[in-house]
Design a protein around this motif. Structure first.
Motif: not given
Length: 203
Positions: A20-21, A23-25, A38, A64, A103-104, A106, A109, A112
């Protein structure tokens, strides 16, 4: 790639938090202290389970990758038993469109992560490269089944359409990029003389 069945409960929490971190940040913006916090574990537990942040990154990407492969193959190869080989190729774009929505948010993955992991020796780079090569090989297998005149060339074009649609979808540059890529893929199938309904059946 890390198999979920091999993970201890603590490792599962760590990998879920890291996924989660990361991919998100972003991978470089997230440190092991935050992941451990976390996940509700100590940093020592994190290192005991994964050894290093680099290995954790590779495990995140590997899991993933597993989910994407299972998602794609299930949606392409299951369902309507009467679907022709050209229809199965076009289904890869239908599966991609649903994956992008779910799932994407952002962007890809793997793309990125590649931008953040320039060192070719990083274990995560091997996962990224393997994922893209697998997709190209899978598309080539479908192209062979469809009777393409040049399966290798068609696979190259299809994977470029997949990847381009994924990247542009994350950037919101082109409206409906996956649908546009699917339409271009249908044209490529007709050009290659593929068998099994690249026309009316696959509309």
């Amino acid at each position: 790639m890390t198999q979920a069945a091999e993970l201890t409960p603590a490792a599962r929490k760590i990998l879920d938090a890291a996924a989660e971190l990361f991919y998100g940040r972003g991978i470089t913006a997230v440190g092991v202290d935050l992941i451990a916090k976390e996940a509700g574990v100590t940093k020592k537990t994190l290192y005991d389970r994964f050894g290093s942040k680099e290995a954790l990154v590779a495990a995140y990407l590997g899991e993933r990758d597993e989910r994407w492969r299972e998602w794609l193959t299930a949606r392409v190869l299951s369902g309507d038993a009467g679907a022709g080989p050209c229809e199965r190729i076009l289904r890869t774009f239908d599966a991609l469109e649903e994956w992008v929505r779910r799932e994407n948010p952002r962007g890809c993955g793997f793309v990125n992560a590649a931008a953040e992991l320039p060192d070719p020796r990083h274990p995560g780079r091997k996962v990224i490269t393997g994922q893209k090569r697998w997709l190209r090989d899978f598309l080539r297998e479908l192209a062979v089944e469809a009777g393409a005149a040049d399966p290798g060339r068609l696979a190259d074009e299809l994977v470029l359409l997949h990847e381009g649609a994924t990247v542009l979808g994350g950037l919101h540059v082109v409206a409906g990029p996956v649908a546009a890529a699917r339409s271009m893929a249908r044209g490529a199938l007709v050009r290659e003389g593929c068998q099994g309904g690249a026309g009316a059946q696959a509309q």
